[in-house]
Design an enzyme around this catalytic site. Sequence first.
Site, PDB file in Angstrom:
ATOM      1  N   GLY A  43      -7.268  75.672  95.940  1.00 52.42           N
ATOM      2  CA  GLY A  43      -7.895  76.736  96.123  1.00 52.42           C
ATOM      3  C   GLY A  43      -7.086  78.202  96.202  1.00 52.42           C
ATOM      4  N   GLU A  94      -3.506  79.487 102.750  1.00 52.46           N
ATOM      5  CA  GLU A  94      -5.031  78.953 102.335  1.00 52.46           C
ATOM      6  C   GLU A  94      -5.955  79.868 101.754  1.00 52.46           C
ATOM      7  OE1 GLU A  94      -6.773  76.429 102.499  1.00 52.46           O
ATOM      8  OE2 GLU A  94      -6.314  75.071 104.329  1.00 52.46           O
ATOM      9  N   ASP A  95      -6.999  79.324 101.037  1.00 54.29           N
ATOM     10  CA  ASP A  95      -7.911  80.520 100.416  1.00 54.29           C
ATOM     11  C   ASP A  95      -9.065  80.606 101.462  1.00 54.29           C
ATOM     12  OD1 ASP A  95      -8.947  77.819 100.547  1.00 54.29           O
ATOM     13  OD2 ASP A  95     -10.108  77.668  98.621  1.00 54.29           O
ATOM     14  N   ASP A  98     -12.940  77.883 107.371  1.00 50.72           N
ATOM     15  CA  ASP A  98     -14.363  77.821 107.594  1.00 50.72           C
ATOM     16  C   ASP A  98     -14.434  77.145 109.079  1.00 50.72           C
ATOM     17  OD1 ASP A  98     -17.038  77.351 107.422  1.00 50.72           O
ATOM     18  OD2 ASP A  98     -16.926  75.772 105.986  1.00 50.72           O
ATOM     19  N   LYS A 126     -14.222  82.431 107.529  1.00 47.21           N
ATOM     20  CA  LYS A 126     -15.533  82.605 108.012  1.00 47.21           C
ATOM     21  C   LYS A 126     -15.424  82.372 109.616  1.00 47.21           C
ATOM     22  CE  LYS A 126     -17.749  80.711 103.861  1.00 47.21           C
ATOM     23  NZ  LYS A 126     -18.582  79.761 103.356  1.00 47.21           N
ATOM     24  N   PHE A 147     -21.698  80.911 100.757  1.00 44.05           N
ATOM     25  CA  PHE A 147     -20.875  80.064  99.906  1.00 44.05           C
ATOM     26  C   PHE A 147     -20.203  80.984  98.861  1.00 44.05           C
ATOM     27  CE2 PHE A 147     -19.365  77.184  96.918  1.00 44.05           C
ATOM     28  CZ  PHE A 147     -18.717  76.250  97.405  1.00 44.05           C
ATOM     29  N   ASP A 154     -14.234  77.231  94.574  1.00 44.89           N
ATOM     30  CA  ASP A 154     -14.762  76.736  93.649  1.00 44.89           C
ATOM     31  C   ASP A 154     -16.056  76.001  94.065  1.00 44.89           C
ATOM     32  OD1 ASP A 154     -13.792  74.430  95.137  1.00 44.89           O
ATOM     33  OD2 ASP A 154     -14.164  72.957  93.669  1.00 44.89           O
ATOM     34  N   ARG A 160     -12.813  78.854  89.753  1.00 40.78           N
ATOM     35  CA  ARG A 160     -11.752  79.397  90.532  1.00 40.78           C
ATOM     36  C   ARG A 160     -10.728  80.320  89.825  1.00 40.78           C
ATOM     37  NH1 ARG A 160     -10.534  75.321  94.533  1.00 40.78           N
ATOM     38  NH2 ARG A 160     -10.781  73.199  93.809  1.00 40.78           N
TER      39      ARG A 160
HETATM   40  P1  IMP Z   1     -12.722  73.805 106.969  1.00 36.65           P
HETATM   41  O1  IMP Z   1     -12.040  72.399 107.377  1.00 36.65           O
HETATM   42  O2  IMP Z   1     -14.331  73.706 107.186  1.00 36.65           O
HETATM   43  O3  IMP Z   1     -12.220  74.906 107.590  1.00 36.65           O
HETATM   44  O4  IMP Z   1     -12.901  73.887 105.455  1.00 36.65           O
HETATM   45  C1  IMP Z   1     -11.859  74.618 104.685  1.00 36.65           C
HETATM   46  C2  IMP Z   1     -12.353  74.173 103.298  1.00 36.65           C
HETATM   47  O5  IMP Z   1     -13.532  74.094 102.873  1.00 36.65           O
HETATM   48  C3  IMP Z   1     -11.690  75.316 102.244  1.00 36.65           C
HETATM   49  O6  IMP Z   1     -10.233  75.249 101.932  1.00 36.65           O
HETATM   50  C4  IMP Z   1     -12.615  75.046 101.247  1.00 36.65           C
HETATM   51  O7  IMP Z   1     -12.170  73.976 100.338  1.00 36.65           O
HETATM   52  C5  IMP Z   1     -13.919  74.659 101.504  1.00 36.65           C
HETATM   53  N1  IMP Z   1     -14.875  76.001 101.752  1.00 36.65           N
HETATM   54  C6  IMP Z   1     -15.214  76.431 102.866  1.00 36.65           C
HETATM   55  N2  IMP Z   1     -16.199  77.611 102.574  1.00 36.65           N
HETATM   56  C7  IMP Z   1     -15.994  77.549 101.142  1.00 36.65           C
HETATM   57  C8  IMP Z   1     -16.688  78.493 100.515  1.00 36.65           C
HETATM   58  O8  IMP Z   1     -17.541  79.430 100.709  1.00 36.65           O
HETATM   59  N3  IMP Z   1     -16.635  78.263  99.012  1.00 36.65           N
HETATM   60  C9  IMP Z   1     -15.712  77.232  98.444  1.00 36.65           C
HETATM   61  N4  IMP Z   1     -15.136  76.541  99.287  1.00 36.65           N
HETATM   62  C10 IMP Z   1     -15.389  76.711 100.747  1.00 36.65           C
END
Ligand code: IMP
Length: 191
Positions: A43, A94-95, A98, A126, A147, A154, A160
């Site tokens: 990402g 990081e992209d 969340d 987020k 999302f 992606d 992407r």
């Molecule tokens: P976390 O561990 O919940 O912080 O997850 C982070 C990962 O979830 C990111 O690196 C993304 O791969 C995926 N992710 C979270 N939100 C989105 C979104 O809105 N679109 C696409 N991928 C997401």
Amino acid sequence: MTNPLFVEVVGEEELTERVAQLGAEIRQDYEGREPVLVGVLNGSVPFMADLFRHLDPTTESEFLSLTRFGEEGRVSIALDTLEPIEGRDVLIVEDIVDTGLTLASLRRILDTRNPSSVAVVTLLDKTNRRIVEVDVEYRGFEVGDEFLVGYGLDWDGRYRNLRSLYAVLDMGAFREDPGSLARELFGTGLR
Ligand code: IMP
């Protein structure tokens, strides 16, 4: 009229501008040091490529890839950096952050390798979905719960390479027909 399925949340120009600002900030904060950017695949690729070009030419780049397992978001490293990070000023790229679970695990893993410092730059955050506290030193945009796809993000490996970021407004319909965004944007494409 039917309701729209997608909305552009951050356009190409705004992304370009914000990435340049982040680059300027990081360049200033790391003056006199030689940081190594560690991009989290896949990402981070577009963001990393753009951000990297705003930094001092002594800045190095590495990538790693993670495998997630279990409900608690634990991760292991599937593909590691080529060079060791011991003694280095590491900037994780990081992209999106969340729940924070992925990043918290990754920070823990990298901390065990005795880097000189670790900081995080994420394009998107987020913040209101956070489950674990995790330090994020640089963030491009705070975003809501929707999302998102594009600019690295992606759906099942797709989208992407879009130059802007889009929010999916109807996840149910999108799951049924993941080619709908491609058709809306390009009038053609995947089913
Ligand atoms: P976390 O561990 O919940 O912080 O997850 C982070 C990962 O979830 C990111 O690196 C993304 O791969 C995926 N992710 C979270 N939100 C989105 C979104 O809105 N679109 C696409 N991928 C997401």
